[in-house]
Design an enzyme around this catalytic site. Structure first.
Site, PDB file in Angstrom:
ATOM      1  CG  ASP A  62      -4.264  16.455   2.092  1.00 49.98           C
ATOM      2  OD1 ASP A  62      -5.290  16.351   2.790  1.00 49.98           O
ATOM      3  OD2 ASP A  62      -3.455  15.526   1.908  1.00 49.98           O
ATOM      4  CG  HIS A 207      -3.704  17.839  -3.159  1.00 53.76           C
ATOM      5  ND1 HIS A 207      -4.016  16.647  -3.772  1.00 53.76           N
ATOM      6  CD2 HIS A 207      -2.808  17.544  -2.176  1.00 53.76           C
ATOM      7  CE1 HIS A 207      -3.332  15.667  -3.192  1.00 53.76           C
ATOM      8  NE2 HIS A 207      -2.587  16.187  -2.226  1.00 53.76           N
TER       9      HIS A 207
END
Length: 256
Positions: A62, A207
Site C-alpha cells: 500500500d 507498505h
C-alpha cells in the site's frame, strides 16, 4: 389456611395461556433465526484470499504517503524476479508520477487505494464512486490502463463499498496476512508475520513506506519460496469467472 380450588374453566384458561406462551416463544426463535440467516447471507465480503490448489500467493504494497523506499523495493523485486501488486492513493499518484510509471513498466499490478485515503464507509455512494473513479483516472493517465483491483483504506468496508467497487467491474481486495510492518517491528518479526500462517491463495500486506520493509523483503521472499510457494501478482492469483466469497473472505469460483 386457604385452599386454591381450580375449576374446569380455570384449568382450561391456564392451559390456553401456556400454549400461547410456547407458540409466541417459537415464533420469536424462528424470527431471530431468519434474521441471523439473512444477515449472514446478505453481508458482502471483499476478497481476503483465494481458494486454490496451487501453491501460489501474493505480496502487496500500500502506498499512501512517502516515497523514499519505493525505488529500493522495486530493485529488490527485480533482483528476485518477483512481480507484486501496488495499491496507490490518487494523491500519491499525482505527487509521484515517475514512480507510478516505473511500477507499471516493471510489470507490477497498479491497484486503486482511493483518491484521498478516506474512510469509504463514511461517504455517500456518489463520493465513494468519486474516490474510485478519480484514482482510476489518474493512474490511467500515467499507465494507459484502468485498475481492476481496489483496496479500501484502513480495510474499512461495508456492503455499499463492495457494491460500488463491483459496479465498476473491479475486485475489492483485502489481505489474509498482515506483516504489521507499519508498526516498525524488527526484520525477524516481519518475516515471521509473513510466513507463519502462509497458505495457498494468501495475500500479504506490506507498505512502501515502513522503516524495516526494504531490509525484510529479500528474507520474506526467500522464506516464502522455501515453503514451496510461487509469488504472483494479485491479478494472476484471482481466478476468472463468477465467484463468491465465504464468511472468511475466501474467493471461490462458482460452478457452471
Amino acid at each position: 389456611m386457604k385452599f386454591l380450588i381450580l375449576t374446569k374453566k380455570s384449568l382450561l384458561i391456564i392451559a390456553l395461556c401456556a400454549v400461547m406462551a410456547v407458540a409466541t416463544a417459537s415464533v420469536g426463535i424462528q424470527t431471530a433465526s431468519r434474521a441471523i440467516s439473512a444477515a449472514s447471507t446478505d453481508r458482502k465480503i471483499p476478497i481476503y484470499c483465494v481458494d486454490t490448489d496451487k501453491k501460489e500467493c501474493s505480496i502487496s504494497f500500500d502506498a499512501a504517503w512517502g516515497n523514499e523506499q519505493t525505488d529500493t523495493l522495486l530493485d529488490i523485486l527485480d533482483e528476485n524476479n518477483v512481480k507484486t501488486t501496488f495499491f496507490l492513493v490518487g494523491d500519491w499518484v499525482k505527487k509521484y508520477p515517475d514512480s507510478v510509471k516505473k511500477i507499471a513498466e516493471k510489470g507490477h499490478d497498479v491497484g486503486n487505494h482511493s483518491s484521498t485515503h478516506a474512510y469509504m464507509t463514511q461517504l455517500p455512494r456518489s463520493k465513494k464512486l468519486g474516490e474510485l473513479n478519480d484514482c482510476n483516472r489518474e493512474i490511467k493517465k500515467l499507465t494507459g490502463k484502468c485498475p481492476t483491483l481496489f483496496r479500501p483504506p484502513y480495510g474499512d468496508y461495508d456492503n455499499d463499498v463492495v457494491d460500488a467497487v463491483n459496479s465498476l467491474d473491479m475486485y475489492c481486495v483485502q489481505w489474509s496476512i498482515d506483516s504489521l510492518d507499519w508498526k516498525d517491528p524488527s526484520v525477524d518479526q516481519i518475516v515471521q508475520n509473513c510466513v507463519r500462517n502462509l497458505d495457498n491463495g494468501s495475500i500479504i500486506l506490506l507498505h512502501n513506506g515502513a522503516k524495516n520493509t526494504p531490509e525484510a523483503l529479500p528474507r520474506v521472499i526467500e522464506a516464502i519460496r522455501a515453503k514451496g510457494f510461487k509469488l504472483v501478482p494479485i491479478s494472476k492469483l484471482l481466478p476468472k469467472g463468477k465467484y463468491t466469497t465465504d464468511i472468511q473472505g475466501k474467493m471461490i469460483v462458482k460452478g457452471e
